[in-house]
Design an enzyme around this catalytic site. Structure first.
Site, mmCIF file in Angstrom:
data_model
loop_
_atom_site.group_PDB
_atom_site.id
_atom_site.type_symbol
_atom_site.label_atom_id
_atom_site.label_comp_id
_atom_site.label_asym_id
_atom_site.label_seq_id
_atom_site.Cartn_x
_atom_site.Cartn_y
_atom_site.Cartn_z
ATOM 1 C CD GLU A 127 7.564 -9.562 16.687
ATOM 2 O OE1 GLU A 127 8.471 -9.339 15.860
ATOM 3 O OE2 GLU A 127 6.522 -8.880 16.755
ATOM 4 C CE LYS A 149 12.241 -6.132 15.959
ATOM 5 N NZ LYS A 149 11.321 -7.310 15.838
ATOM 6 C CG PHE A 205 6.484 -13.531 9.103
ATOM 7 C CD1 PHE A 205 6.335 -14.727 8.388
ATOM 8 C CD2 PHE A 205 5.593 -12.497 8.843
ATOM 9 C CE1 PHE A 205 5.313 -14.886 7.465
ATOM 10 C CE2 PHE A 205 4.579 -12.647 7.914
ATOM 11 C CZ PHE A 205 4.445 -13.844 7.221
ATOM 12 C CD GLU A 234 1.653 -7.441 1.424
ATOM 13 O OE1 GLU A 234 1.699 -6.741 2.449
ATOM 14 O OE2 GLU A 234 2.668 -7.795 0.800
ATOM 15 C CB SER A 240 3.362 -4.506 7.185
ATOM 16 O OG SER A 240 3.590 -3.803 8.394
ATOM 17 C CB CYS A 244 7.587 -8.604 -0.280
ATOM 18 S SG CYS A 244 9.204 -8.808 -1.001
HETATM 19 P P1 NAD Z 1 5.563 -6.366 10.107
HETATM 20 O O1 NAD Z 1 5.528 -4.984 9.578
HETATM 21 O O2 NAD Z 1 4.432 -6.814 10.971
HETATM 22 O O3 NAD Z 1 6.893 -6.593 10.978
HETATM 23 C C1 NAD Z 1 8.148 -6.173 10.512
HETATM 24 C C2 NAD Z 1 9.015 -5.788 11.698
HETATM 25 O O4 NAD Z 1 8.427 -4.677 12.375
HETATM 26 C C3 NAD Z 1 9.164 -6.902 12.722
HETATM 27 O O5 NAD Z 1 10.503 -6.955 13.140
HETATM 28 C C4 NAD Z 1 8.239 -6.487 13.852
HETATM 29 O O6 NAD Z 1 8.693 -6.875 15.110
HETATM 30 C C5 NAD Z 1 8.213 -4.982 13.751
HETATM 31 N N1 NAD Z 1 6.916 -4.407 14.157
HETATM 32 C C6 NAD Z 1 5.693 -5.000 14.100
HETATM 33 N N2 NAD Z 1 4.735 -4.153 14.530
HETATM 34 C C7 NAD Z 1 5.353 -3.008 14.858
HETATM 35 C C8 NAD Z 1 4.895 -1.754 15.351
HETATM 36 N N3 NAD Z 1 3.596 -1.522 15.590
HETATM 37 N N4 NAD Z 1 5.810 -0.778 15.561
HETATM 38 C C9 NAD Z 1 7.122 -0.990 15.316
HETATM 39 N N5 NAD Z 1 7.608 -2.171 14.866
HETATM 40 C C10 NAD Z 1 6.745 -3.158 14.633
HETATM 41 O O7 NAD Z 1 5.759 -7.326 8.841
HETATM 42 P P2 NAD Z 1 5.703 -8.911 8.791
HETATM 43 O O8 NAD Z 1 4.273 -9.348 8.958
HETATM 44 O O9 NAD Z 1 6.723 -9.500 9.674
HETATM 45 O O10 NAD Z 1 6.170 -9.167 7.273
HETATM 46 C C11 NAD Z 1 5.302 -9.194 6.181
HETATM 47 C C12 NAD Z 1 5.275 -7.865 5.461
HETATM 48 O O11 NAD Z 1 6.585 -7.529 5.018
HETATM 49 C C13 NAD Z 1 4.438 -7.895 4.182
HETATM 50 O O12 NAD Z 1 3.725 -6.691 4.090
HETATM 51 C C14 NAD Z 1 5.464 -8.000 3.065
HETATM 52 O O13 NAD Z 1 5.039 -7.505 1.814
HETATM 53 C C15 NAD Z 1 6.561 -7.164 3.636
HETATM 54 N N6 NAD Z 1 7.835 -7.493 2.994
HETATM 55 C C16 NAD Z 1 8.344 -6.585 2.107
HETATM 56 C C17 NAD Z 1 9.532 -6.870 1.437
HETATM 57 C C18 NAD Z 1 10.112 -5.901 0.449
HETATM 58 O O14 NAD Z 1 11.288 -6.056 0.107
HETATM 59 N N7 NAD Z 1 9.367 -4.922 -0.033
HETATM 60 C C19 NAD Z 1 10.198 -8.076 1.700
HETATM 61 C C20 NAD Z 1 9.643 -8.968 2.626
HETATM 62 C C21 NAD Z 1 8.462 -8.654 3.270
#
Ligand code: NAD
Length: 497
Positions: free
Chosen positions: A177, A174, A150, A381, A227, A282
């Site tokens: 959401e 994808k 997000f 985090e 994440s 991140c």
């Molecule tokens: P998230 O892991 O909750 O969601 C990421 C994606 O995974 C979304 O599209 C979501 O729909 C999907 N998802 C969520 N739960 C899932 C599950 N149980 N099974 C399968 N898919 C699932 O992450 P977020 O909260 O949207 O984003 C923040 C996180 O992203 C932070 O940890 C941040 O550090 C990380 N991030 C990392 C980078 C990098 O380049 N290292 C860059 C941006 C964000």
């Protein structure tokens, strides 16, 4: 009734037949902006099969023709910058100027995709044996998929589909959401720029859709950003199904401050990198390691943090709300836990109020000092506007602290000493290092190179590395017999003769 967010399948924007939907909510007001579907298994399968069909012709489309689409796309993104940023701010919460930054850092990758030709060239060696030449070509893989978080709903989708498609692949995206609207606008611009039907598809959803993409036998590679928990799951599931996977994940980025640093600049940089985007980056500087006498700077850091303005992103304050009520609850819970575990609450942003926005998910800048490894606020985090401060006696102690932390996304050193900077760079075990640069996210001439627990997979999401990720090397060894050379003997050895 709020508008619905469509799926993109085979070049058509279609309404999902799903029975499961969620609201896309403005984090400053709780206004429902749209409703997004969790696509059905059948819809995901349709998106993949349309990408599979489109691959047959797209892979043979000339490189220049593919690249010119991204030349057009970068122009359309520039022309629509204000609208894209406004949509992004409304659904994600970040300030308008930062939303433009989000789009712009993605735009840089689109510009890079428009130059793909020189990156996708193979190698050639003549006379590797008598009359034998060898050459390599970087062939596209087929259908690739991207799953995005997000916090950068423009930049991160643009890390993915332009490079994958410019390399000759087709794509299923994808988006998060939580804020899919700006991503959908970017996909519309991509179609307007000339991406043919089926080459780019968009499906919405959560866990089930992600699992379906990981399992689908026709998807060859998955790029994930999000994440650590979900990224680890995606990596394991996708690689078990025989796919390439790259997962860029969570972080705990330490900014190490030496007492010889320029104080004014360093404190400003720490605040911008700690609290910008409400800490939801991140690469946010979430841990300040104050070395020796620099520990005396804490009161000044706190005073400056108090002056940061909080408000709705569209009013361009210093920081906007966090993305959701659930995210705010989590952040407040972690701050409370930090205090319980012995951290000093140098600045408490928990009760911040913003005039005109009584329902926003606001958390003011918060500083927790005297933090030690082992405390929840150090181990997890936080992903909110919370800067934790850890003291260190020496640079060596600071380096040992950073290296003992499992994450390796980014780190920074503030100093005026070249010798200290060089030592830090050489000894620090983190994939992206800033020297007096608090958020060292590389431009796409380079690649994003987070390391250790922040990354699974070998290759980064943009730059030269991603060309290798989105292609496979085919090596051709060829001999053209002339009349004389064809008069030979049977060769039963491994040597090329
Ligand atoms: P998230 O892991 O909750 O969601 C990421 C994606 O995974 C979304 O599209 C979501 O729909 C999907 N998802 C969520 N739960 C899932 C599950 N149980 N099974 C399968 N898919 C699932 O992450 P977020 O909260 O949207 O984003 C923040 C996180 O992203 C932070 O940890 C941040 O550090 C990380 N991030 C990392 C980078 C990098 O380049 N290292 C860059 C941006 C964000």
């Amino acid at each position: 009734m709020a508008v619905t967010v469509p799926l993109l399948i085979n070049g058509e924007w279609v309404e999902s037949r799903s029975t499961v939907w969620r609201d896309v909510v403005n984090p400053a007001t709780q206004e429902v902006l749209a409703r997004v579907p969790f696509a059905t298994a059948e819809e995901v399968a349709q998106a993949v099969s349309s990408a599979q069909r489109a691959f047959k012709t797209w892979r043979k489309t000339p490189i220049g023709q593919r690249a010119r689409i991204f030349l057009k796309l970068q122009q359309l993104i520039r022309e629509n910058m204000a609208d894209l940023a406004a949509t992004l701010t409304a659904e994600q919460g970040k300030t308008l100027v930062d939303a433009e930054g989000d789009v712009f850092r993605g735009l840089e990758v689109v510009e890079h995709a428009a130059n793909i030709g020189t990156l996708q060239m193979g190698e050639f060696a003549q006379n590797v044996a008598g009359g034998v030449d060898t050459y390599t070509v970087l062939q596209p893989l087929g259908v690739c998929a991207g799953i995005t978080p997000f916090n950068f709903p423009a930049m991160i989708p643009l890390w993915m589909f332009p490079m994958a498609i410019a390399c000759g692949n087709t794509f299923v995206l994808k988006p998060s959401e939580q804020d899919p609207l700006v991503t959908v606008k970017l996909a519309k611009l991509a179609l307007a720029a000339g991406i043919p039907p089926g080459v780019l598809n968009v499906v919405h959803g959560g866990e089930d859709v992600v699992n379906a993409l990981c399992d689908h036998p026709d998807i060859k590679a998955i790029s994930f950003v999000g994440s650590s928990k979900v990224g680890t799951h995606v990596y394991q599931r996708a690689t078990l199904a025989g796919k390439r996977a790259q997962c860029m994940m969570g972080a705990k980025n330490h900014a190490v401050v030496l007492p010889d640093a320029n104080k004014e600049q360093t404190l400003n940089q720490l605040l911008g990198a700690g609290f910008g985007a409400a800490g939801q980056r991140c690469m946010a500087a979430s841990v300040a390691v104050l070395v020796g006498e620099a520990q005396l700077w804490l009161p000044e850091l706190t005073e400056k943090a108090k002056r940061l303005r909080i408000g709705a992103g569209k009013d361009n304050p210093d920081l906007g709300p966090v993305v959701s009520c659930a995210a705010k609850e989590r952040i407040l819970g972690l701050i409370a836990r930090g205090v319980e575990e012995g951290a000093t609450l140098a600045l408490d942003g928990r009760d911040v109020k913003v005039d005109g926005y009584p329902n926003g998910n606001f958390v003011g800048p918060t500083i927790l000092a005297d933090v030690k490894p082992g405390m929840a606020v150090y181990e997890q985090e936080i992903f909110g506007p919370v800067l934790i401060v850890v003291p260190a006696a020496t640079l060596d102690e600071a380096i040992a602290l950073v290296n003992a932390n499992p994450n390796g996304n980014g780190t920074a050193l503030f100093t005026q000493s070249g010798a200290a900077a060089r030592k830090f760079q050489e000894e620090i075990d983190v994939g992206q290092v800033g020297i007096n640069v608090p958020i060292p996210v590389p431009v796409p001439l380079f690649s994003f190179t987070g390391s250790r627990a922040s990354k699974l997979g070998d290759l980064g999401p943009y730059g030269k590395q991603v060309v290798l990720f989105y292609t496979q090397t085919q090596t051709i060894t060829q001999r053209w017999f002339d009349d004389l050379a064809s008069v030979g003997q049977v060769n039963t050895t491994i040597s090329l003769k």
